[in-house]
Structure formats: structure tokens, C-alpha cells
Design a protein around this motif. Structure first.
Motif, PDB file in Angstrom:
ATOM      1  N   GLU A 121       0.709  -1.289   0.204  1.00 49.93           N
ATOM      2  CA  GLU A 121       0.525   0.080  -0.160  1.00 49.93           C
ATOM      3  C   GLU A 121       0.451   1.415  -0.078  1.00 49.93           C
ATOM      4  O   GLU A 121       0.127   2.223  -0.813  1.00 49.93           O
ATOM      5  N   SER A 122       1.665   1.322   0.589  1.00 47.77           N
ATOM      6  CA  SER A 122       2.659   2.735   0.975  1.00 47.77           C
ATOM      7  C   SER A 122       3.859   2.683  -0.511  1.00 47.77           C
ATOM      8  O   SER A 122       4.088   3.753  -0.688  1.00 47.77           O
ATOM      9  N   ASN A 123       4.069   1.301  -1.345  1.00 49.66           N
ATOM     10  CA  ASN A 123       5.175   1.908  -2.716  1.00 49.66           C
ATOM     11  C   ASN A 123       7.018   1.620  -1.843  1.00 49.66           C
ATOM     12  O   ASN A 123       7.786   1.826  -2.674  1.00 49.66           O
ATOM     13  N   ARG A 124       6.702   1.824  -0.537  1.00 49.74           N
ATOM     14  CA  ARG A 124       7.880   1.666   0.189  1.00 49.74           C
ATOM     15  C   ARG A 124       8.905   1.096  -0.283  1.00 49.74           C
ATOM     16  O   ARG A 124       8.808  -0.505  -0.240  1.00 49.74           O
ATOM     17  N   MET A 125      10.292   0.882  -1.274  1.00 52.72           N
ATOM     18  CA  MET A 125      10.952   0.054  -1.681  1.00 52.72           C
ATOM     19  C   MET A 125      11.815  -1.046  -0.162  1.00 52.72           C
ATOM     20  O   MET A 125      12.200   0.059   0.580  1.00 52.72           O
ATOM     21  N   VAL A 126      12.282  -2.785   0.164  1.00 49.94           N
ATOM     22  CA  VAL A 126      12.396  -2.853   1.269  1.00 49.94           C
ATOM     23  C   VAL A 126      13.651  -4.204   0.321  1.00 49.94           C
ATOM     24  O   VAL A 126      13.191  -4.467  -0.606  1.00 49.94           O
TER      25      VAL A 126
END
Length: 343
Positions: A169-174
């Protein structure tokens, strides 16, 4: 409806899928609730603990079959009996499920052809990796990794395999190949998308199954440009959803690809992303299609091109570049080129 039972359902899905019992239907919300565990909502209807109900619902959203059920006297299982108290969370996650029907249906067709389940134990993907032998998280289709909240904890320990992953949902890459513990709010589910994935989605207010998805959304998750992943994609399978005419060729399989490419953009040179689509098997069930791309990017792109001309785009706070393509014939191949922003 207690959490230990919910934990058991998660493990059951993973184990059962590994031995061919793949399309499992649970009593979402739990079959029974003790009378002293019930209260009344604003309409006067008996309900179970709303937070626990939501965790069951979220688990069901990322399962093979979503079915609410209970025994008499154990409170309502209707989502709208809980949604006001939960701030619209039930509606939100049911709409997520509805929007993912093209992705789910495509994965179910793979299951029908090969036996590979929709809910896949991580060890099916990585049988030589001992860290993948887990029964509290799983792949949901080929590209989504789900770690459902199956306890009353406000945090979750998650294992991400090697590679790059995006928070759903946030599109933050990990960066993967790690085990992490993160806080999780009540209206959150830890879901990660594999870099390189193209996820087919539909209007959450549309038909349950329309056969031909005329208004198609493609969520595209490219790598960061410096990772080994240089090409990815996703498949959309469509048939009428009601008959056996797919056995007579009445189906369509489309492939959507994302890959890195070199090239120029006005004002500078550099790498770009190519996103393309084409029918690879069968024939379309509808003549035309409107496609909207939602591309996960760290910043707005410098330029977007389609068929030799620039396209407008929007960019939201969650790092999604939204590109609406012109309506065109469903069987016509197409390609979009995106030059990432600088900075």
C-alpha cells in the motif's frame, strides 16, 4: 474466533495447498464466540470483538475463498455491522479483494492447469531455503507475499526472501534476504510485492467477474535500476467465468512486461523503463480496452512516451505514477517508455 484458531487456519491453508487441497473455505470470523465475548453495535446487533473480526477479515481477503459464517448465537459476521466502529476498514479491504480478482483468477487458472496453489507455502518457491519453511506467511499467487496479522500484537516479524520488495500500500521499497519486525496498525496488513511484478486489477466497484476486463489497471513494480532484476512481468488470463467454452479456445492470455532499457529523453540521457503488453494465447473476449498504469517510482518521471508522443501523468504521495493510456483494440500490442526522474 480466538487468535490461536486464526493462527491454525493460516498454517492449515499453507499445508493443505502443498498436498493438493488448495481451495480452502474457512468460517471467517470464527464459527463460535462465547456469549460473554459479545457486545452490541450502534444498531443493536450482537457483534464479536471488532478488532479480532477485522484480523479475520483481512486474513480472508488474502485466501482462496472468502466466506463469512458462524453458528447461531455467536454474533453477526456481516462486515457492515463492524465497519463504522472500524473506520471503514472492512469496506477498504473488501474493495482490495475485489480489485485483485483478475490477478486471483489468473493464478487460479495456473492452479487448474498445474496444481500450484493460490496460497503457496514459501518452501514451494524456495525448497532449498530453510528460512522459507514457515507457516505464518505465504505467497498469494506468484508475486504477493502476505504475513497476516494472526495475533493481537501490534507488531509483526516478517521474512523477506532475496531481491527487492515493495510494501503493497505504501510502495516503499525494501531490500530482501532479511527478517524484520515492524509495527502494524489495525487497518494494515503486511503485504509485499516482488520487484518486477505487474499486477492486473479491476474497478473495485465493477462486476464480480466480467470475463473481459474492459477497464484494466496494471500495478507495475520496477526495480530501482541498479539491481540484478532487469525484466519482469505478469499474466492476465480471461474467460467467461461461467461455462466450459475455454476448452474450445474461448479464452485470452495476455502478458505484460516491464524491463530496463537505455535511451534518451529530452534534457538528458540515461536508463528508462519499457512497459508493454500483448496477447500471447487465445483471443480477446472484448474488442477494446482502457488501460491505466500505476507505476511505483521514487520520484516523478522526466518523461512518458506512448506511440511516439508524450503522455500526461500524475504522481501521488505514495510514489505511484498514474498513466492513462488511450483506449485501443484489445489485441493490439502496446508499449510505454518512462524516463525516471533525477534526484
Amino acid at each position: 474466533s480466538d487468535y490461536p484458531v486464526l493462527q491454525l487456519q493460516c498454517e492449515f491453508n499453507i499445508r493443505a495447498g502443498g498436498v493438493g487441497l488448495s481451495n480452502i473455505s474457512h468460517d471467517i470470523g470464527g464459527f463460535g464466540v462465547p456469549g460473554n465475548d459479545l457486545s452490541k453495535n450502534e444498531a443493536g446487533n450482537q457483534i464479536m470483538n471488532p478488532a479480532r473480526y477485522l484480523r479475520w477479515l483481512q486474513f480472508g481477503v488474502f485466501g482462496p475463498i472468502l466466506r463469512f459464517h458462524s453458528c447461531p448465537g455467536s454474533g453477526s459476521r456481516l462486515p457492515y455491522d463492524y465497519d463504522t466502529q472500524l473506520g471503514g476498514a472492512c469496506r477498504h479491504w473488501l474493495r482490495v479483494r475485489h480489485s485483485l480478482i483478475p490477478y486471483i483468477y489468473s493464478a487460479m487458472q495456473v492452479h487448474n492447469a498445474s496444481g500450484l496453489p493460490l496460497v503457496r507455502g514459501m518452501y514451494l518457491q524456495e525448497p532449498e531455503n530453510p528460512r522459507a519453511l514457515r507457516f505464518d506467511q505465504y505467497y498469494f499467487g506468484p508475486d504477493l507475499l502476505v504475513a497476516p496479522m494472526i495475533s493481537d500484537s501490534a507488531a509483526r516479524c516478517i521474512y523477506l526472501p532475496a531481491g527487492q520488495w515493495y510494501e503493497f500500500e505504501s510502495n516503499r521499497m525494501v531490500q530482501g534476504n532479511i527478517e524484520l519486525t515492524r509495527p502494524v496498525g489495525l487497518n494494515e496488513v503486511p503485504v509485499y510485492v516482488r520487484a518486477g511484478a505487474v499486477i492486473a486489477r479491476q474497478n473495485p466497484d465493477g462486476d464480480i467477474h466480467a470475463g473481459h476486463v474492459e477497464q484494466l489497471t496494471l500495478d507495475v513494480y520496477p526495480g530501482d535500476g541498479g539491481a540484478p532484476m532487469e525484466e519482469g512481468g505478469g499474466v492476465l488470463y480471461e474467460d467467461d467465468g461461467r461455462s466450459e467454452q475455454y476448452q474450445n479456445g474461448e479464452f485470452c492470455r495476455s502478458y505484460f512486461q516491464v524491463r530496463q532499457a537505455g535511451g534518451r529523453a529530452k534534457g538528458g540521457e540515461g536508463r528508462s523503463w519499457l512497459i508493454s503488453g500483448s496477447v500471447i494465447e487465445g483471443k480477446p473476449l472484448g474488442k477494446t480496452r482502457q488501460i491505466t498504469l500505476r507505476v511505483a517510482l521514487p520520484q516523478p518521471p522526466r518523461k512518458v512516451e506512448f506511440a511516439g508522443r508524450s503522455l500526461r501523468f500524475s504522481f501521488d504521495e505514495n510514489g505511484r505514477c498514474r498513466i492513462r493510456l488511450p483506449r485501443q483494440a484489445t489485441d493490439k500490442p502496446w508499449r510505454v517508455r518512462i524516463w525516471p526522474g533525477v534526484g
